[in-house]
Design an enzyme around this catalytic site. Structure first.
Site, PDB file in Angstrom:
ATOM      1  N   ASP A  67       0.827  -1.176   0.091  1.00  0.00           N
ATOM      2  CA  ASP A  67       0.090  -0.207   0.007  1.00  0.00           C
ATOM      3  C   ASP A  67       0.863   1.192   0.085  1.00  0.00           C
ATOM      4  OD1 ASP A  67      -1.922   1.861   0.552  1.00  0.00           O
ATOM      5  OD2 ASP A  67      -2.351   1.294   2.636  1.00  0.00           O
ATOM      6  N   HIS A 121      -4.677   4.366   6.501  1.00  0.00           N
ATOM      7  CA  HIS A 121      -3.363   3.919   5.975  1.00  0.00           C
ATOM      8  C   HIS A 121      -2.128   4.342   6.860  1.00  0.00           C
ATOM      9  CE1 HIS A 121      -5.760   2.877   2.284  1.00  0.00           C
ATOM     10  NE2 HIS A 121      -6.439   3.608   2.625  1.00  0.00           N
TER      11      HIS A 121
HETATM   12 ZN   LIG Z   1      -7.921   0.835  -0.485  1.00  0.00          ZN
HETATM   13 ZN   LIG Z   2      -9.423   0.141   2.808  1.00  0.00          ZN
END
Ligand SMILES: [Zn+2]
Ligand SMILES: [Zn+2]
Length: 555
Positions: free
Chosen positions: A195, A368
């Site tokens: 990510d 995130h």
């Molecule tokens: Zn995502």
């Molecule tokens: Zn997500």
């Protein structure tokens, strides 16, 4: 002899959204995530944007499994469309955490696709999928049951991090399984697909649980009703809103279909705790004094049909915002949504409501991790190769640099694009031949009767505009009796080509004359020829394919 591992992203690279990766070994396929993206404001008439997975149609029988990292739309939203594309005879196993599976099940039911082989998978359990085996590893994110996927074949282990942060005080008390990640790292990781969302933010992401007390502080200052908007799937946030409301003696009303649906599923699975008597129906809101109500609503992104947008436009059937009410945006706009969010906010001011956003108070924490968390991931796993995913081009590049900074050699870091496979065998890794990687647009709420033609029309309209050609012909000999009318909308570059409209008119006249000579009298056939001739002409001149609508009138 070992084969070649092929990792082909169909979406999520060079963009934020529609994450989907096809992993292939010995002609067998495992798909990781099947996400969608919401349209930008200029994609008028489009409801959803999907990765173009048409290349999987012919490979449907080769698909061993679909594994879903978590229940967010940018990871699961395209699944019903994919399953429909694969056809009813193909029933690949679909794995994910229990919450993900239940969210997806309700989605598939709505699409009348209840035959899917959904299988909830516990973290740490290995399942076979052809030449692969796969395992889920617990991660922390803004939704419960978020997992990384460890996908093994005889060449080694590929890790898809999914969306993650290393939150040390997550709302559900279950942090990322750092120990297991370290163990897998020690066993050896071939490839890391990580990510990249917050790679541009230094340090560590604030914990999700830091949001609750801030929300409570903001709530305490509100005199009238409170409307909190967030993603329906951000269930940790919804929990904290409920807790803050409880602390201040307010009742909670859930507004928006997806909000009620997800909260119900999460309650059933024990991921959300709601005290008895806390929830009130949306129709009961007016039965309570203003200072006793918190409304939790969808629409944090200014989505056109969302509950909040309708409230902001004074069009919500139950919630009529007025002076004294406070709307709290407990989310930040996804890049691309800023305009519709700002417009919604401005409408709220017009209604004399107060607006609080994440700029005014720390009432949002990203799901995130930031740069230091990505470094931790890289160091725990020590991957042989790195492929940054889940980010626009800028973030993919920054993630590559970050990997270099923790000691991974630049030639082991691959910046890949949608449709470009990374191929790994015993001798090394390289980028393969690019495959087709486009997008599929979905329009209409009635997805059950989704027609390819309508989709193509929308796509053409959205990209290349429309030509409407009206020709009047004589009923006697089919010859044009008055100059044809040419109407166009949204055709790019048209202004830069002098006299093009006149030329289109000439092309129409020529087409009609030819048809008259060939004694084509059937109107539909005439229109067909006219369409083909005009489309051909426009393509030759503009290299564009606008939609061409011929209308032939006989007098
Ligand atoms: Zn995502
Ligand atoms: Zn997500």
């Amino acid at each position: 002899m070992t084969g070649t591992l092929r990792v082909l992203p169909l979406g999520g690279l060079g963009e934020i959204g529609k994450n989907m990766t096809v992993v292939e070994y010995e002609d067998r396929i495992v798909i990781v995530d099947t996400g969608l993206m919401f349209p930008t404001p200029d994609q008028l008439g489009i409801d959803l944007v999907l990765p173009d997975f048409s290349l999987l149609r012919e490979r449907a029988v080769d698909i061993e499994a679909i594994v879903l990292t978590h229940g967010h739309e940018d990871h699961v939203g395209a699944l019903p469309f994919l399953l429909r594309e694969l056809g009813e005879d193909v029933v690949p196993a679909i794995y994910g955490g229990p919450l993900t599976v239940e969210m997806v099940r309700s989605k598939l039911d709505e699409h009348r696709l209840s035959g899917a082989a959904l299988a909830p998978l516990e973290a740490g359990r290995d399942v076979e999928a052809g030449p692969f085996s796969l395992e889920l590893v617990k991660m922390a994110h803004s939704i419960p049951d978020a997992f990384a996927v460890a996908l093994r074949c005889e060449l080694g282990t590929t890790i898809f991090t999914g969306d993650y942060k290393f939150d040390q005080t997550p709302v559900d008390g279950v942090p990322a399984d750092v120990a297991r990640l370290a163990e897998i790292g020690r066993e050896g990781v071939l490839l890391l697909c990580g990510d990249s969302t917050n790679v541009d933010r230094p340090g560590w992401a604030p914990s999700e649980s830091s949001v609750g007390p801030q929300l409570e502080q903001v709530f305490a200052r509100c005199r009238g009703r409170i409307v909190v908007t967030s993603f329906a799937s951000n269930l940790h946030r919804v929990q904290q809103v409920i807790d803050a409301a409880e602390a201040l003696g307010r009742k909670v009303a859930l507004v928006g279909r997806s909000m009620r649906k997800y909260v119900n599923i999460a309650r059933r699975l024990g991921h959300i705790e709601v005290p008895e008597g806390m929830l009130v129906g949306v129709r009961e809101i007016e039965d309570f004094p203003d200072h006793k109500i918190v409304v939790v609503s969808t629409g944090s992104q200014g989505e056109p049909l969302s509950a909040l947008r309708r409230m902001a436009h004074g069009e919500h059937p139950q919630v009529d915002l007025r002076e004294g009410d406070t709307v709290i945006f407990s989310a930040t706009p996804i890049p691309g949504n800023e305009r519709s969010v700002n417009e919604t906010i401005d409408r709220l001011y017009q209604l004399d409501a107060e607006v609080v956003t994440a700029r005014d108070a720390p009432i949002h924490a990203s799901g995130h991790g930031y740069a230091e968390e990505m470094k931790l991931m890289l160091n725990l796993l020590e991957p042989g190769y790195v492929m940054p995913v889940h980010g626009d081009h800028r973030r993919l590049r920054m993630h590559g640099r970050l990997a270099e900074s923790v000691g991974i050699e630049p030639e082991r870091i691959f910046r890949v694009a949608n449709g470009r496979p990374l191929e790994i065998d015993r001798s090394g890794a390289r980028l393969g031949e690019a495959e087709h990687a486009g997008v599929i647009f979905v329009d209409g709420v009635d997805v059950g009767s989704l027609e390819d033609v309508a989709l193509r029309d929308r796509r053409m309209l959205s990209a290349d505009g429309i030509f409407i050609v009206v020709a009047t012909i004589s009923g006697d000999d089919g010859r044009s009796v008055s100059p044809p009318e040419v109407i166009f909308r949204g055709v790019p570059f048209l202004d830069s080509v002098d006299g093009l409209v006149d030329e289109v008119r000439e092309a129409v006249e020529e087409s009609l004359a030819r048809s008259a000579e060939e004694e084509v009298r059937e109107i539909t056939l005439l229109q067909d020829h006219l369409h083909d001739d005009v489309a051909h002409f426009v393509y030759e001149r503009l290299k564009r394919r606008p939609m061409v609508l011929p209308v032939v009138v006989e007098v």
